[in-house]
Each structure stands twice: as structure tokens, then as C-alpha cells.
Design a protein around this motif. Sequence first.
Motif, short mmCIF file in Angstrom:
data_model
loop_
_atom_site.label_atom_id
_atom_site.label_comp_id
_atom_site.label_asym_id
_atom_site.label_seq_id
_atom_site.Cartn_x
_atom_site.Cartn_y
_atom_site.Cartn_z
N ALA A 63 -4.89 37.36 -19.47
CA ALA A 63 -5.97 37.48 -20.45
C ALA A 63 -7.32 37.64 -19.77
CB ALA A 63 -5.97 36.27 -21.37
N VAL A 64 -7.62 36.75 -18.83
CA VAL A 64 -8.88 36.83 -18.08
C VAL A 64 -8.53 36.73 -16.60
CG1 VAL A 64 -11.12 35.77 -17.64
CG2 VAL A 64 -10.17 35.75 -19.96
N GLU A 65 -8.87 37.76 -15.86
CA GLU A 65 -8.56 37.77 -14.44
C GLU A 65 -9.66 37.08 -13.64
OE1 GLU A 65 -7.78 41.76 -13.29
OE2 GLU A 65 -6.04 41.97 -14.62
N ARG A 66 -9.29 36.74 -12.44
CA ARG A 66 -10.20 35.96 -11.58
C ARG A 66 -11.54 36.65 -11.39
NH1 ARG A 66 -8.82 33.51 -5.63
NH2 ARG A 66 -10.96 33.25 -4.90
N GLU A 67 -11.53 37.96 -11.16
CA GLU A 67 -12.77 38.68 -10.87
C GLU A 67 -13.74 38.65 -12.06
OE1 GLU A 67 -9.76 39.76 -10.34
OE2 GLU A 67 -9.70 39.70 -8.15
N GLN A 68 -13.17 38.65 -13.28
CA GLN A 68 -14.03 38.61 -14.46
C GLN A 68 -14.74 37.27 -14.60
OE1 GLN A 68 -10.56 39.94 -17.05
NE2 GLN A 68 -12.28 40.81 -18.17
N LEU A 69 -14.10 36.23 -14.09
CA LEU A 69 -14.62 34.89 -14.31
C LEU A 69 -15.64 34.47 -13.25
CD1 LEU A 69 -14.34 32.49 -16.23
CD2 LEU A 69 -12.61 31.57 -14.68
N MET A 70 -15.27 34.68 -12.01
CA MET A 70 -16.11 34.10 -10.96
C MET A 70 -16.51 35.07 -9.87
SD MET A 70 -13.02 31.76 -9.59
CE MET A 70 -12.81 31.27 -11.29
N GLY A 71 -16.02 36.27 -9.92
CA GLY A 71 -16.42 37.25 -8.91
C GLY A 71 -16.08 36.78 -7.51
N GLU A 72 -17.10 36.65 -6.66
CA GLU A 72 -16.90 36.26 -5.27
C GLU A 72 -17.06 34.75 -5.05
OE1 GLU A 72 -15.86 38.42 -3.07
OE2 GLU A 72 -15.92 40.00 -4.60
N LYS A 73 -17.29 34.00 -6.10
CA LYS A 73 -17.51 32.56 -5.96
C LYS A 73 -16.16 31.85 -5.81
CE LYS A 73 -21.67 32.73 -8.87
NZ LYS A 73 -22.31 32.22 -10.11
N VAL A 74 -15.72 31.67 -4.60
CA VAL A 74 -14.37 31.15 -4.35
C VAL A 74 -14.22 29.69 -4.74
CG1 VAL A 74 -13.94 32.82 -2.53
CG2 VAL A 74 -15.01 30.62 -1.95
N ARG A 75 -15.29 28.96 -4.82
CA ARG A 75 -15.19 27.53 -5.11
C ARG A 75 -15.19 27.22 -6.61
NH1 ARG A 75 -19.14 24.68 -0.57
NH2 ARG A 75 -18.05 25.52 1.27
N ILE A 76 -15.35 28.21 -7.41
CA ILE A 76 -15.38 27.99 -8.85
C ILE A 76 -13.95 27.82 -9.36
CG2 ILE A 76 -16.09 28.93 -11.08
CD1 ILE A 76 -18.35 28.20 -9.13
N THR A 77 -13.76 26.80 -10.19
CA THR A 77 -12.44 26.56 -10.79
C THR A 77 -12.59 26.30 -12.29
OG1 THR A 77 -12.53 24.19 -10.32
CG2 THR A 77 -11.48 25.59 -8.67
N ILE A 78 -11.52 26.63 -13.01
CA ILE A 78 -11.49 26.39 -14.46
C ILE A 78 -11.18 24.92 -14.72
CG2 ILE A 78 -10.28 26.95 -16.61
CD1 ILE A 78 -9.71 29.72 -15.41
N GLU A 79 -11.95 24.30 -15.61
CA GLU A 79 -11.75 22.90 -15.96
C GLU A 79 -11.18 22.73 -17.37
OE1 GLU A 79 -12.21 20.12 -14.11
OE2 GLU A 79 -12.68 21.38 -12.37
N CYS A 80 -11.56 23.62 -18.29
CA CYS A 80 -11.08 23.48 -19.67
C CYS A 80 -11.20 24.83 -20.37
CB CYS A 80 -11.87 22.41 -20.44
SG CYS A 80 -13.65 22.72 -20.50
#
Length: 720
Positions: A63-80
Motif C-alpha cells: 500500500a505504501v512503500e518505503r520511499e514514499q514514507l521516509m525517502g533517504e531517512k533510514v532511521r525513520i520507523t513506523i509506530e502506528c
Amino acid sequence: MSGCAPQEAAASSSSSRAGRGEGSSGVNREAEEWWSFPRQRPGARGWDVKGSMSVKAFELVSAVEREQLMGEKVRITIECIECCGQHLYVGTNDCFIYHFLLEERTTTKGRLAYSSQKLLQKYLGLKKPVAELKAASALERLIVLCDATIALVDMVTLEPVPSGGAKLKGVTAFCINENPVTADPFCAEMAVVLARRRAVQICTVHEDRVQMLKEVATPEQPCALSVDGYFLCLALPTQYMILNYSTGASQDLFPYDSEERKPIVKRIGREEFLLAAPGGLGMFASAEGISQRAPVSWSENVIGAAVCFPYVVALDEGFVTVHSMLDQQLKQTLSFREGHILQDFEGKVVLASTKAVYVLVPLPLEQQIQDLLAGHRVEEALTLTEGAQRNIPKDKFQILHKRILQQAGFIQFGQLQFSEAKEHFRKGQLDVRELISLYPLLLPASSSFTRCHPPLHEFADLNHLAQGDQEKVQRCKRFLISYLREVRSSESANGFREDVDTALLKLYAEIGHESLLDLLASDNACLLADSAPWLEKHNRYFALGLLYHYNGQDSSAIQMWVRVVNGDLQDPTRADLFEYVVDFLSFCSNLDLVWKYADWALQKDQKIGVQIFTKRPISKEMTGQLNPDDVIKYLEKHHQALVLYLEHLVLDRRLQLKYRGGPVFVSEKRGCQLCHNTFREPDCVCLPGGTPIHTHCAAQRLQDSPTKRRLDHGHTSNHT
């Protein structure tokens, strides 16, 4: 309670206490039986961890791929995550909320896919993870838990609602009441757990504020909770419990150690919850504290669960497992690494890793059922069909259910499970011609029947099914005979009785079944054009004669029987066929046939043949009456038969001999019918119709008649 007798006994006794507002402590030890036996886990030996399934219930769709969510920010994680219609909200560990629009589309292969568009992202400014998001769509508000504080955010702009009464601090967990008890449509109900408090606060959420209504004390501080109406389901540090916050009544469920693993408390329907129980069990609990469903066995380390009826979906560290709520069996296992969140939103199951979001798309129930049937998993298919009834319109369900029953019947028929097959055919109201059509040449050539499409089974015909096994063929034929006999005695053969009776006749004829003659001697709809060649092929000539007779072709019937009696055709059905033909002619109303075959019968045996005339019923209503004078004249060349007929006239029919008054002149050239001497004396008597015989001949014949002697003996005998 299905399959839950031990726990029900424990729960029902304590629920009666809860109804009186009394708490309970401890759990009946029998309840522990649910989790006392060992279980195999996904990933253990014997499991196909990448695709283990008895049915493919879901497909995992991005539904939502990694690049759409955080781009190059490798430390970003989904919490909820939160989903409301097409709107998906994602909270991250860097205090951002992302708003996506999810659009469904169908691929060229007919599969459901999603495309997502990022509409907005908003930094909340707290430098803490966004712990929880819940939508109150009627208010156009997002309820956000971040840094132990509940705040309200506009769903469209993601702008925080000006503070004042819009924040609630010191919160560790909260949930929305999806079965609210207030009548105000413009507010949401919420249950909140506060830090370091052995209590749950009941609040209402408005556009611009959060308002506390009530605080309910609890034995310990809850770790997790869910709410339905007035019922709170709480995971305490050491046990689960149900608490009615209106009456104060409580019900302990079972012990649980929250330090060992994450508790799960999930509302799955009105006054029903799903809990993670010890021993890797998913336990169902009602608001009364009893389990009305058997538990499912899932992993020890489940971190999330959701319900998409009729399935329970669970997520652990490496897999998504799908269990049926109907039979508690594992149906599907999907490998999913870094699984983090599993939730269902209005029937949509959403799954998230730390970097991306997916949707578990359920396959159409009918496709799942067909997959089960293709694997000959009949009982699972029927269980799924019947369990899906509540999700399918009544008319559509009835059509689907009948078809599945019919398919199940054919699968069991192919496995020679005839009793089960018959029951499913009966319940599914099978058009019996579907079954008859499997047997080559049994359906009449004139039948308009065509098989169902899509087909109900995989067999071309009985030969394909049996694969040369003649014993299997014969067993199938015996089954069809028994089934057709039941069908023709019910209303299910209405509209195609000819097909049923003709098929039954052919089966009877082929195996020489004793009921063939019963069928033809009773009311039937056997088609002459199809049945006659079949009976002739199998040398059932007597039965063929009965068929001709039933269809009003007595001439063909007698002709067939005469050929058998004469030895031109071989049919051992009746050793007394000659006597049968004579008896048949004695009742035949077609006098042309009677005269045509009377000579043949008398040539065979005068004593038996004359019964054509002597056994003939005398009735004013019966057509085809014979004139005795015509018979006597006909029998002149058959002396023995004539004598027997005369005895019949005098003794059986009680016809009296008449004397002519005055002198009678009879030509001396004419002979007496009895002694064949000429009339040299004037004394004579005449039979009905005027046939003269000597008086002394008539008297002597009557005196010597065996019938007369029997009659005389009857007057003196002491025996009946």
C-alpha cells in the motif's frame, strides 16, 4: 459453548457473581486445559513456512512503500497506523504524521491492488514517537497519543486543535468505544489508562475538547484495554478481566504474565473480545466472561491480531498466520519479516513493517471455497460456506450453498462415499439428471438436459471416474438405482419423470433387477422409443411386452410373448409364460386379438387354451363380450376344449338347457355336438343359441363331469 465445556463451567459460575456486582479471584483449574497440551508452531519442523495453507484466504498487497514514507531517512520507523475509508494515517518515531490517500484498483489479472498518494505530512514538535492514532470521523478529528499526552488534530489539515480542554496528560493507553452508550452523534467515547493509576477514565471527545465522565477503579493498573458498550476488557499485569463500568460488576478471566509477552485485547464484535492467552492460544471471551467459540492455536510470540470474518489473523516476529473461527484450523501462513503492526479497519486488514504498509486482501469467499473443493476438502468447504452466511445476501447465499452442496456430493460420490453424497445431493436439491448424465446412454435421446456450467464435477462419465475398475462401476450403478428410487417417490423428479423412469428401467434391465417388472406393472413414465431397444438388447422380452401393453400396444406385447413361448426368443423370466398369455387374452378387450391367438393357444394345449373363454369375466361394463354360440362354433374343431367350455357354461355360468316344445325335426345328417351321432330320435335339447345335442348326452355329460362330482361331494363333505 462449542468445545469449551471446562472453561464454561468455571466462567458461568463466576459470571453469576459478576451479575450481582461481586468480584472473583482465581480461575477454575479445568480452564487451563485449553493451553496444557503441546502444539506445533509455524517455523517448527513439518511446516512450510513460506506458503503453508489449506486455502489461500489472503494476498499481501503493498500500500505504501518505503520511499514514499521516509525517502533517504533510514532511521525513520513506523509506530502506528490508522485507516478511515480511503484515508491512511501513519505515525512515526520522529513525531511526524503522514496522510495518504489509498486508491483501490483491479489489475489485468483481476486482482486487487493499491496505489497511494501522499497528501500531507505534519511534525508535531514533541520529538517523541507518535504512539497511537485513532480517527473520530464524525468530528473530523484524529486522536493522537504522543509523549503520554492525548491531543486532537484536524483530519484534513493535520493542524492541532487549540489546547484548553483538548489535551489529556499522563496517558499510557486508550481505546475508542465502537459501540457507544451516549446518544450524541457528535462526540466519540473513549476509555483511557493513566500512568500510576489503578483506574480507567471514561471520556467523551468533542471537536475542541476531551471531557472525563467517570473514573472506574481497577485491581491493578491496566496494561492494555478494549471497550464495548459498558464493558471494559482489561489486561492487568497478572490477569485478564471484564469490568462493567456502569454496574461495577467484574469477572476475572484467566491469569496472564504481561512481563513475558505483550498482552492483546481486541474487540471483535458486539460484546466479544479476542485475547492472547497463555500457551499460544487466541481466546475468545464474551462480555459475560464465557467463551462461545473454541480458541485458536497460534504462536507464543504474537504481537498483533485482527479479525476478518471468518478468519483470525495473527502476526508474530516472522509470520502472518490465518486461522478459521469456524473450525479453529490453520488455513494459511505467510512469511513476513519485521512485522510490527497488524490492525483491522472496517473489514480492511492492514499490516506494517517498520518501513512500509501493506493490506491483506481477502480473496472472494467463493474462490476460497472452490479452492477447498478442488483439494477435496469437503467439510472445510461446507464449514466455510455456512459460516459465511451472515456476510452474503440471503438469495445469493441460498444459490451458493446449494451449488457447494452439490459439488461436495459429487466429490464424495467419486470417492464412493455414497451415504454422504446422497445427503448432500438431497440438501443441495440436485437436478438428478446431473447424476444420470454420468452414466452413458441412460438419459433418453429425446432429453433436453444439458449439464450445469460451470460444471459441478471433474468427471466426463462413469468410465472416466472408475478408470476401468468394474467393481466400482457396479457399485456406482447400485447407488444410482437406490437414489433414483428415492427420487421418483418424492417431488424432486417433477418435470423430468420420463428421464428418471427411463434411466431406472435401463439399469434394472442391464443387471436383471427384480424390480424391473414392478416398475412396468405400475404407473411409470418410461419412454417406449428409448426403453424398447434397451430391453431387447438385454433379452428382457417379457418386460418388453409389459412396456408395450402399458403403452396401449397389446398386439406387439402378445406377439413378443408368443415368440418367447414358441422358442424363437430366449427369456427365462417366466416359466409359465404360456399360461400368462392365455390369462392375458382372457381379459383382453380387443376381440380381434383374442380370435387371432386363440387357435395358437388351443394348438399348444386345449385344456389351458380354452381358459381364454372360460376365465373371461362377465360384466356389463366390460367391452368385448363374446357370444357363447360363436365360441361353441369356433371350438367345434377342438373337441376337448369344446367339452370344457360347455361344462363352464352349464356349471359355472349356470346357463340352463332349453327343451323345444312339440316335435322337433332335426336333419339326420346333423350330428350331436357331444357324441357326434345323428339325430334318429326327436328328443333333443338346445344350447343357448340353438345348438342341438342329445338329451341323454347332455345328462350323461353332466353326471360324469368332474366339476359336478366336486359339487355333489361338497354337499356331504365335512370340510370346507
